[in-house]
Design an enzyme around this catalytic site. Sequence first.
Site, PDB file in Angstrom:
ATOM      1  N   TYR A   1       0.921  -1.245  -0.418  1.00 45.89           N
ATOM      2  CA  TYR A   1       0.087  -0.272  -0.049  1.00 45.89           C
ATOM      3  C   TYR A   1       1.195   1.317  -0.110  1.00 45.89           C
ATOM      4  CZ  TYR A   1      -4.359  -1.618   1.134  1.00 45.89           C
ATOM      5  OH  TYR A   1      -6.166  -2.699   1.349  1.00 45.89           O
TER       6      TYR A   1
ATOM      7  N   ASP B   1      -2.814 -18.115   1.121  1.00 41.60           N
ATOM      8  CA  ASP B   1      -4.112 -18.970   0.324  1.00 41.60           C
ATOM      9  C   ASP B   1      -4.559 -20.016   1.101  1.00 41.60           C
ATOM     10  OD1 ASP B   1      -1.328 -20.258   0.405  1.00 41.60           O
ATOM     11  OD2 ASP B   1      -0.899 -20.848  -1.804  1.00 41.60           O
TER      12      ASP B   1
ATOM     13  N   ASP C   1      -6.408  -6.815   4.082  1.00 45.92           N
ATOM     14  CA  ASP C   1      -7.135  -6.350   3.524  1.00 45.92           C
ATOM     15  C   ASP C   1      -8.092  -7.934   2.929  1.00 45.92           C
ATOM     16  OD1 ASP C   1      -9.054  -4.173   2.363  1.00 45.92           O
ATOM     17  OD2 ASP C   1      -8.105  -5.051   1.144  1.00 45.92           O
TER      18      ASP C   1
ATOM     19  N   ASP D   1     -11.842  -9.107   5.307  1.00 48.82           N
ATOM     20  CA  ASP D   1     -13.401  -9.148   3.858  1.00 48.82           C
ATOM     21  C   ASP D   1     -14.009 -10.716   3.957  1.00 48.82           C
ATOM     22  OD1 ASP D   1     -13.638  -6.550   4.267  1.00 48.82           O
ATOM     23  OD2 ASP D   1     -13.966  -6.961   1.489  1.00 48.82           O
TER      24      ASP D   1
ATOM     25  N   LYS E   1       3.493 -15.492   3.230  1.00 47.90           N
ATOM     26  CA  LYS E   1       3.698 -16.130   1.423  1.00 47.90           C
ATOM     27  C   LYS E   1       4.875 -16.419   1.291  1.00 47.90           C
ATOM     28  CE  LYS E   1       2.473 -18.143  -2.398  1.00 47.90           C
ATOM     29  NZ  LYS E   1       0.748 -19.297  -2.054  1.00 47.90           N
TER      30      LYS E   1
HETATM   31  C1  IPM Z   1      -9.736  -1.181   4.428  1.00 43.87           C
HETATM   32  C2  IPM Z   1     -10.635  -1.063   2.549  1.00 43.87           C
HETATM   33  C3  IPM Z   1      -8.891  -0.307   2.483  1.00 43.87           C
HETATM   34  C4  IPM Z   1      -8.167  -0.557   2.569  1.00 43.87           C
HETATM   35  C5  IPM Z   1      -9.662   1.175   1.033  1.00 43.87           C
HETATM   36  C6  IPM Z   1     -10.843   2.023   1.322  1.00 43.87           C
HETATM   37  C7  IPM Z   1      -8.072   1.591   0.845  1.00 43.87           C
HETATM   38  O1  IPM Z   1     -10.644  -1.804   1.696  1.00 43.87           O
HETATM   39  O2  IPM Z   1     -10.448  -0.259   5.423  1.00 43.87           O
HETATM   40  O3  IPM Z   1      -9.817  -2.194   4.530  1.00 43.87           O
HETATM   41  O4  IPM Z   1      -7.685  -1.045   1.418  1.00 43.87           O
HETATM   42  O5  IPM Z   1      -7.776  -1.059   2.902  1.00 43.87           O
HETATM   43 MG    MG Z   2     -10.720  -3.377   2.709  1.00 47.88          MG
END
Ligand code: IPM
Ligand code: MG
Length: 351
Positions: A142, A221, A245, A249, A189
């Site tokens: 990032y 993975d 990240d 999710d 990884k």
């Molecule tokens: C998160 C989001 C952010 C990230 C985006 C919006 C830049 O997906 O906070 O997980 O990737 O960190």
């Molecule tokens: Mg995210």
Amino acid sequence: MEFKIALLPGDGIGPEIIDQAVKVMKAVEKKFNHKFNFETALTGACAIDKVGEPYPKATHDLCMASDAVLFGAIGDPKFDNDPSAKVRPEQGLLKMRKELGLYANIRPVTTFPSLIHKSPLRKDIVEGADFVVVRELTGGIYFGEKGRSEDLTKAFDNCVYSVEEVERILALAYEYAAKRNKRVTVVDKANVLCTSRLWREVAQRMEKEHKDIETDYMFVDNAAMQLIQWPKKFDVMVTENMFGDILSDEASVITGSLGLLPSASVGIHTSVFEPIHGSYPQAAGKDIANPIATVLSAAMLLESLNLLDEAQAVRDVVNKSLDAGVVTIDIAGDAKAYKTSEVGDWLAANL
Ligand code: IPM
Ligand code: MG
């Protein structure tokens, strides 16, 4: 006690969900006799529209001067569909993380008994799952050097980690594990990436300093697979920025709705509390978004101020609302769906 709380509602559903969390915090204020001084500042696409940048200095100054920050969401489709946009809302979020030194993102994943049936996974797989994803937040791909070749036919994003960055995030993961079930899973990884081998080297050294904690290692993975197949196996999962990240999710589906999971970003300066979901532009202004992730983020905020009973009261009233079926459309199913604002009112009234 008196606290200064910065509110950064951001874009899309951000303002609506922040409003509900504020209602709940005002109820806490009253019940527990505190004073929260709220101040709102611009961030995200709406900040770009108003002042030309997604994390203006005035916003940063407010964050620095506050005891905690409650953040809504940022992002707007008009930027997502324009890869050539010079400034993007997300840059504001990344700048905030960097400037506040928020090197760790803590995402607890728990299930709610009354919502188990909402998970796309089988009940016996998810019931009782309870773990924390500790994501490194200010390093890696990032924040590495990025760019395009002169002839524009190539692009690159460098992934860089220093020993110090890895040490401080692992130290935090061990701290969490010590207060929980004493297991740390380091996700990397290392079979391919040099940065991952550095992570593993540091972790193997730190493992020896934390003999009371069981440390194991998993390739990302494989972790993606195990998270869904045996979520109960995890206690504290620690990983680098982008893996975290993606995995967080993925982890959110275990609970049944992305609208339920809170997070805390902590580090050097003021901590930021925010739902893990995005700005959900399709729902903006419709009063239908689930405010629970933001309300639970407010609970994490209270905890960070050492207001533990207050945080528990917020969690209790959230559980009560879920049991009572006072829920938004994403989890209501065939039952009555409440509006965002109605859920907020109910929580504030029942706290
Ligand atoms: C998160 C989001 C952010 C990230 C985006 C919006 C830049 O997906 O906070 O997980 O990737 O960190
Ligand atoms: Mg995210």
